[in-house]
Design a protein around this motif. Structure first.
Motif, short mmCIF file in Angstrom:
data_model
loop_
_atom_site.label_atom_id
_atom_site.label_comp_id
_atom_site.label_asym_id
_atom_site.label_seq_id
_atom_site.Cartn_x
_atom_site.Cartn_y
_atom_site.Cartn_z
N PHE A 1 0.82 -1.21 0.00
CA PHE A 1 0.00 0.00 0.00
C PHE A 1 0.85 1.26 0.00
O PHE A 1 0.53 2.24 -0.66
CB PHE A 1 -0.97 0.00 1.18
CG PHE A 1 -2.14 -0.89 0.96
CD1 PHE A 1 -3.19 -0.49 0.16
CD2 PHE A 1 -2.18 -2.15 1.53
CE1 PHE A 1 -4.27 -1.32 -0.08
CE2 PHE A 1 -3.25 -2.99 1.31
CZ PHE A 1 -4.30 -2.58 0.50
N ASN B 1 2.33 1.62 -3.68
CA ASN B 1 1.35 1.85 -4.74
C ASN B 1 0.30 2.89 -4.37
O ASN B 1 -0.76 2.95 -5.00
CB ASN B 1 0.65 0.53 -5.10
CG ASN B 1 1.60 -0.47 -5.67
OD1 ASN B 1 2.29 -0.19 -6.64
ND2 ASN B 1 1.68 -1.64 -5.05
N TRP B 2 0.56 3.69 -3.36
CA TRP B 2 -0.45 4.61 -2.83
C TRP B 2 -1.00 5.55 -3.90
O TRP B 2 -2.21 5.72 -4.02
CB TRP B 2 0.14 5.41 -1.67
CG TRP B 2 -0.88 6.23 -0.97
CD1 TRP B 2 -1.10 7.56 -1.10
CD2 TRP B 2 -1.86 5.75 -0.05
NE1 TRP B 2 -2.14 7.96 -0.31
CE2 TRP B 2 -2.63 6.86 0.35
CE3 TRP B 2 -2.16 4.50 0.48
CZ2 TRP B 2 -3.68 6.75 1.25
CZ3 TRP B 2 -3.20 4.40 1.38
CH2 TRP B 2 -3.94 5.51 1.75
N LYS C 1 -8.15 0.80 -2.72
CA LYS C 1 -7.35 0.64 -1.50
C LYS C 1 -8.19 0.02 -0.39
O LYS C 1 -7.79 -0.96 0.24
CB LYS C 1 -6.81 2.00 -1.03
CG LYS C 1 -5.83 2.63 -1.95
CD LYS C 1 -5.51 4.04 -1.48
CE LYS C 1 -4.79 4.82 -2.55
NZ LYS C 1 -4.58 6.21 -2.19
N VAL D 1 -8.12 -4.09 1.17
CA VAL D 1 -7.91 -4.40 2.59
C VAL D 1 -9.11 -5.13 3.16
O VAL D 1 -8.97 -6.13 3.88
CB VAL D 1 -7.61 -3.11 3.39
CG1 VAL D 1 -7.48 -3.43 4.87
CG2 VAL D 1 -6.36 -2.45 2.90
N CYS E 1 -6.52 -1.36 7.58
CA CYS E 1 -7.74 -0.73 7.08
C CYS E 1 -7.98 0.62 7.76
O CYS E 1 -8.34 1.60 7.10
CB CYS E 1 -8.94 -1.65 7.29
SG CYS E 1 -10.48 -1.02 6.60
N VAL F 1 -5.43 3.06 6.29
CA VAL F 1 -5.80 3.46 4.93
C VAL F 1 -6.99 4.40 4.96
O VAL F 1 -7.00 5.43 4.28
CB VAL F 1 -6.08 2.21 4.06
CG1 VAL F 1 -6.74 2.59 2.74
CG2 VAL F 1 -4.79 1.44 3.81
#
Length: 163
Positions: free
Chosen positions: A66, A69-70, A78, A82, A117, A120
């Motif tokens: 994550f 590759n954000w 995203k 998750v 999660c 994110v």
């Protein structure tokens, strides 16, 4: 710091104390020494250690995935990835049962992914939450799983690694 009684060396030391106190016979302590130092016991301990190491590396790979590759992923992708990971790991835990190691490790995986999660979600929607709020929410969300599984690794995760 006291050693873990589940480790072969700690068990052997405890047995030596029982033998010195006269609670174990010479024959019994001899059989127990051979069993504790047997290749099968050491292989099982090594097998579990490598399993935990592999799981830890895989979960850290998820976090780094994550992070790397954000910018290239949409916010729903995203969160969806998750949440799909949480659902998959929890399904494995539910189907395997929490009495075995597979179910407990799957539940540990889903618990770690709950933290991912939350992180994110906090980054995508800029909630402005302090780090302690993230960790407190994480601990509260996985508390029922921790109590159901009776798995010390989850309890240690919840306490920040304190044994």
């Amino acid at each position: 710091m006291a050693s873990d009684p589940r480790e072969p060396a700690a068990r052997l030391t405890s047995l030596e104390a029982l033998h010195a106190a006269g609670d174990l016979s010479d024959e019994a302590i001899g059989r127990l020494r051979r069993w504790l130092i047997s290749p099968s016991t050491l292989a099982r301990w090594l097998d579990h250690g490598l399993l935990f190491l592999g799981l830890g590396l895989a979960l850290s790979g998820v976090v780094f995935f994550f992070a790397y590759n954000w910018e290239g992923m949409h916010r729903l992708v995203k969160l969806g990835l998750v949440e799909a990971g949480i659902a998959a790991a929890f399904s494995v835990a539910a189907l395997s049962g929490l009495s075995g190691l597979r179910g407990k490790l799957a539940l540990l995986t889903s618990s770690v992914l709950v933290g991912v999660c939350l992180a994110v979600f906090g980054q995508v929607y800029q909630t402005g939450a302090d780090p302690w709020e993230l960790f407190a929410s994480w601990a509260l969300l996985i508390l029922p799983w921790t109590l159901l599984s009776r798995f010390q690794a989850l309890a240690c995760e919840q306490l920040g690694g304190v044994h």
